[in-house]
Enzyme design. Sequence first.
Site: not given
Ligand code: PGA
Length: 251
Positions: A11, A95, A173, A212
């Site tokens: 990100k 995404h 997230g 996550s």
């Molecule tokens: P995360 O994000 O593992 O921080 O939940 C996954 C993603 O958005 O690809």
Amino acid sequence: MRQRLAVGNWKMHGNLPENWALLDKVAAAAGGLSRAIASVCVPFPYLAQAQSVLAGSKVAWGGQNVSQHPKGAFTGEVSAGMLREFGCRHVIVGHSERRQLFGEDDATVALKAGAVLAEGMVPIICVGETLAERERGVTEEVVGRQLGVVADRLGAEGLKASILAYEPVWAIGTGKTATPEQAQAVHAYLRGALARCDKSIAASMPILYGGSVKAANAAELFGMQDVDGGLIGGASLVAEEFLAICQAADG
Ligand code: PGA
């Protein structure tokens, strides 16, 4: 046997000194992977850095977004051809943050996936439902529609060279991972939808889970029949976490 992958999605995180350290550690340890592919999708300005550290290692790299246009007057955009010049293997398209925050619709996502394929790279096509959609019981309808628009546009030839990622928006997230059973149910649905288009593609396409994923839950998630690895956000910024997840994908 399907390809297994652990793909980091940084990100909008990172800076040059921290990236060196993270990429170096990942490159050094990924040599031990036997069947899983590790890849990191970094912000555009860091592609050259990823290329210089990771070239010759077992770790691939890629972008997190791309323009659907090949070139032209599109201020601020980056084309698939530009990503290819920096050695990208993977490009994330659709995404949920792009869909929700930047207004990308299914048709745009399909065009972006096509642009990636046209440059010989692999689109990682994200689908996923919001919490409200899950609670309304329309998860399958939503991910089926998201996949359907892309499949119509790419056709069997394009789909064969693509990767799918199921990312429930409510799990991204938030620390709220889908249970292995919840992930498996949607992955099986997606594979079934692909099979209606082409059985051999359904059997061979990697479907990654994202939302996550961390070292502590990766093995359980990736142990499900239709889960072929993960798309990893937060945990991909910590070398030890990401490497443990890569090991889990390696199985
Ligand atoms: P995360 O994000 O593992 O921080 O939940 C996954 C993603 O958005 O690809």
